[in-house]
Design an enzyme around this catalytic site. Structure first.
Site, PDB file in Angstrom:
ATOM      1  N   PRO A  17      18.177 -31.230   8.399  1.00 15.44           N
ATOM      2  CA  PRO A  17      19.024 -29.862   8.629  1.00 15.44           C
ATOM      3  C   PRO A  17      17.921 -28.738   8.919  1.00 15.44           C
ATOM      4  O   PRO A  17      16.786 -28.563   8.882  1.00 15.44           O
ATOM      5  CB  PRO A  17      19.520 -29.452   7.118  1.00 15.44           C
ATOM      6  CG  PRO A  17      18.409 -30.249   6.211  1.00 15.44           C
ATOM      7  CD  PRO A  17      17.918 -31.615   6.932  1.00 15.44           C
ATOM      8  N   SER A 266      10.195 -23.534   0.901  1.00 13.08           N
ATOM      9  CA  SER A 266      10.447 -24.910   1.281  1.00 13.08           C
ATOM     10  C   SER A 266      11.853 -25.381   1.078  1.00 13.08           C
ATOM     11  O   SER A 266      12.554 -24.591   0.532  1.00 13.08           O
ATOM     12  CB  SER A 266       9.283 -25.760   0.697  1.00 13.08           C
ATOM     13  OG  SER A 266      10.075 -26.256  -0.567  1.00 13.08           O
ATOM     14  N   LYS A 267      12.153 -26.522   1.663  1.00 12.57           N
ATOM     15  CA  LYS A 267      13.244 -27.276   1.586  1.00 12.57           C
ATOM     16  C   LYS A 267      13.774 -27.432   0.345  1.00 12.57           C
ATOM     17  O   LYS A 267      14.967 -27.305   0.064  1.00 12.57           O
ATOM     18  CB  LYS A 267      13.615 -28.331   2.624  1.00 12.57           C
ATOM     19  CG  LYS A 267      13.106 -28.173   4.005  1.00 12.57           C
ATOM     20  CD  LYS A 267      13.425 -29.277   4.804  1.00 12.57           C
ATOM     21  CE  LYS A 267      13.417 -28.777   6.394  1.00 12.57           C
ATOM     22  NZ  LYS A 267      13.702 -29.855   7.320  1.00 12.57           N
ATOM     23  N   ARG A 268      12.918 -27.608  -0.566  1.00  9.63           N
ATOM     24  CA  ARG A 268      13.277 -28.058  -1.798  1.00  9.63           C
ATOM     25  C   ARG A 268      13.623 -26.891  -2.883  1.00  9.63           C
ATOM     26  O   ARG A 268      14.220 -26.969  -3.789  1.00  9.63           O
ATOM     27  CB  ARG A 268      12.216 -29.158  -2.473  1.00  9.63           C
ATOM     28  CG  ARG A 268      12.098 -30.185  -2.084  1.00  9.63           C
ATOM     29  CD  ARG A 268      13.039 -31.364  -2.898  1.00  9.63           C
ATOM     30  NE  ARG A 268      13.242 -32.289  -2.099  1.00  9.63           N
ATOM     31  CZ  ARG A 268      14.352 -33.151  -2.168  1.00  9.63           C
ATOM     32  NH1 ARG A 268      15.187 -33.023  -3.177  1.00  9.63           N
ATOM     33  NH2 ARG A 268      14.692 -34.232  -1.330  1.00  9.63           N
ATOM     34  N   ASP A 269      12.901 -25.600  -2.313  1.00  8.96           N
ATOM     35  CA  ASP A 269      12.871 -24.587  -3.222  1.00  8.96           C
ATOM     36  C   ASP A 269      14.670 -24.220  -3.513  1.00  8.96           C
ATOM     37  O   ASP A 269      14.936 -23.956  -4.794  1.00  8.96           O
ATOM     38  CB  ASP A 269      12.293 -23.329  -2.576  1.00  8.96           C
ATOM     39  CG  ASP A 269      10.939 -23.135  -2.676  1.00  8.96           C
ATOM     40  OD1 ASP A 269      10.610 -23.995  -3.533  1.00  8.96           O
ATOM     41  OD2 ASP A 269      10.212 -22.963  -1.767  1.00  8.96           O
TER      42      ASP A 269
END
Ligand code: GLU
Length: 509
Positions: A17, A266-269
């Site tokens: 995404p 980041s994407k995980r944040d």
């Protein structure tokens, strides 16, 4: 310098995404193009077949649509310089790789991935890092030193090979960046011989990116800071291919930092810190994991865009609210900062509150109806409209409407214990029963009349408002919240108001 048409491209790789940083890159490209009556192009960089993620391209296109960043050229609408997916341009690149081989700017390398892995781990065990380039290439399995007959033999035997760029030795490559000014890289110190063309017949990012920027007549490359280290290679590729004259200008955008201010967002944040990092919800096709999106979290695209625009750019004035149209007028790359900008999820909410308050009651009504249905409520549109007028101020998101207004549609399921403890006195039930009886006698049921009759009644009894208002509210709302109590009575209607008082008395006593 001759003036040329402004043409910029947003060139995501469909490997997942689109991160909000990617949307900001698209936004700044869009704004720059529109400001200068130029073209905004969407190019899908999908030459890395190993990293292809199904649905990612559609996701990117949908995200741009939701944000209102509609490309002038791209995979969906086509254009003069198509195709706009690199996988469909596969046949274009080989020619340029060959041109670089012929001119000596590139060479053929036969080293297998296993051999390279081995060199890498050997170097690691010596606490060094292996790089394929100036210091090592003469000893490796490539056309720089293998005899021509040997190279031809290998090619004839269809041995897999890659084409690598031959980095010139000890040269300072200097380029102007529109945000950073002059940037210089030393080839020997920092650059290896990047693969340009892979054994699967596909170009790598570097070759395809430069070739396409040239062929698509891109005038400005505006991209994230993470690509700054690729800049010297790209500059040398323009030189090697003889395209220096029309080389685009470059601008590398600052990073978006975590809310704490340290490190790249980041994407995980998003999942860890409780806010979305993606424009739209994304379901990972492998794990099935669901990632939140701004759209599904109830953000308006205007708020999302406004917030993103101010991450790394400022107008130089105090103004904070900008529509996309306004942004296209005032945006300039000169006002983009070099340093990373900290993302503040509270600020994002604040922007949404602003745009929420600007929405018409009609629109909010239409957006609220599906949410009511989801909660099993079928209500009259006039009533919904009225409720929104009363509670709009307290909301920033569509789901807030339900949180702030569910009691207008459903009787309270529970009663706030804390308020009861504090406010419920020995004579409270008696007083509320008497009030319910008085309410029965009111014929014209509107906030004003109710308030009038109520006040007369209280004065006659010599009861204080303070004693009954909270308990009454608890019976009607369940919580000590909401707009003016008489307005609540009016909207609930006479029967419902009285019945809630009776139910409340039963349950609380
Ligand atoms: N495909 C690259 C990316 O995913 C594009 C970088 C560039 O704009 O040159 O971001």
């Amino acid at each position: 310098m001759k003036s040329r048409k402004i043409r910029v491209r947003f060139a995501p790789s469909p490997t997942g995404p689109l991160h909000m940083g990617g949307v900001r890159t698209a936004l700044f490209n869009y704004l720059f193009a529109k400001k200068h009556q130029g073209d905004f192009i969407l190019r899908i960089e999908d030459t890395d077949q190993n990293r292809f993620v199904p649905g990612a391209q559609e996701y990117i296109i949908d995200s741009l649509k939701w944000c209102g960043l509609i490309p002038d050229e791209g995979p969906e609408m086509g254009g003069q310089f198509g195709p706009y997916c690199q996988s469909e341009r596969k046949d274009i690149y080989k020619k340029y790789a060959n041109q670089l081989l012929e001119s000596g700017w590139a060479y053929i390398a036969f080293d297998t991935p296993e051999e390279i892995d081995k060199l890498r781990s050997e170097a690691e065990s010596r606490k060094e890092t292996f790089s394929y380039g100036i210091g090592s290439r003469e000893k490796l399995n490539n056309s720089l030193h293998l005899p021509l007959s040997k190279v031809n033999e290998k090619l004839a035997a269809a041995e897999p090979y890659v084409i690598r760029f031959k980095m010139p030795e000890d040269e300072n490559v200097t380029e102007h960046d529109m945000i950073r000014g002059q940037v210089t890289f030393n080839t020997t110190k920092s650059l290896d011989d990047k693969v340009l063309f892979k054994s699967d017949g596909m170009p790598t990012y570097h070759l395809a990116n430069v070739v396409d920027d040239h062929l698509m007549q891109i005038s400005h490359v505006i991209r994230g800071e993470e690509w700054l280290s690729s800049l010297p290679l790209h500059v040398l590729l323009y030189r090697a291919l003889g395209w220096e004259e029309t080389k685009p200008e470059f601008a590398h955008l600052p990073l978006i930092l975590k809310p704490q201010g340290k490190g790249k967002l980041s994407k995980r944040d998003g999942d860890k810190l409780g806010f979305p990092v993606f424009p739209l919800q994304w379901k990972d096709p492998d794990s099935g994991e669901l990632y939140r999106g701004y759209r599904e979290d109830g953000y308006f695209p205007e708020a999302f865009i406004n917030m993103l625009a101010l991450l790394g750019w400022n107008p130089g004035t105090e103004q904070e609210f900008f529509s996309l149209d306004e942004l296209t007028k005032v945006f300039s790359l000169e006002r983009v900062v070099k340093s990373g900008s900290r993302f503040d999820p509270e600020k994002a909410k604040w922007f949404n509150r602003h745009y929420f308050q600007q929405k018409s009651t009609e629109l909010l009504t239409s957006l609220f109806i599906p949410l009511l249905k989801k909660n099993g409520v079928q209500a009259d549109e006039k009533k919904i409209h009225r409720v929104i007028v009363e509670i709009k101020e307290r909301c920033a998101f569509i789901p807030d409407l339900w949180e702030q207004a569910s009691y207008f549609f459903l009787p309270p399921g529970s009663y706030d214990e804390k308020t009861i403890k504090k406010r419920w006195k020995e004579d409270t039930s008696e007083k509320l029963s008497a009030i319910a009886q008085m309410l029965e006698t009111i014929d014209s049921w509107n906030a004003e009349t109710i308030k009038e009759k109520f006040s007369d009644f209280m004065n006659n009894k010599n009861w204080s408002f303070g004693d009954v208002m909270s308990p009454l509210r608890i019976c009607l709302v369940g919580l000590n919240m909401g707009p003016d109590l008489f307005v609540i009575c009016e909207i609930l209607g006479k029967n419902e108001t009285i019945s809630r008082i009776h139910t409340g008395l039963e349950k609380i006593n």
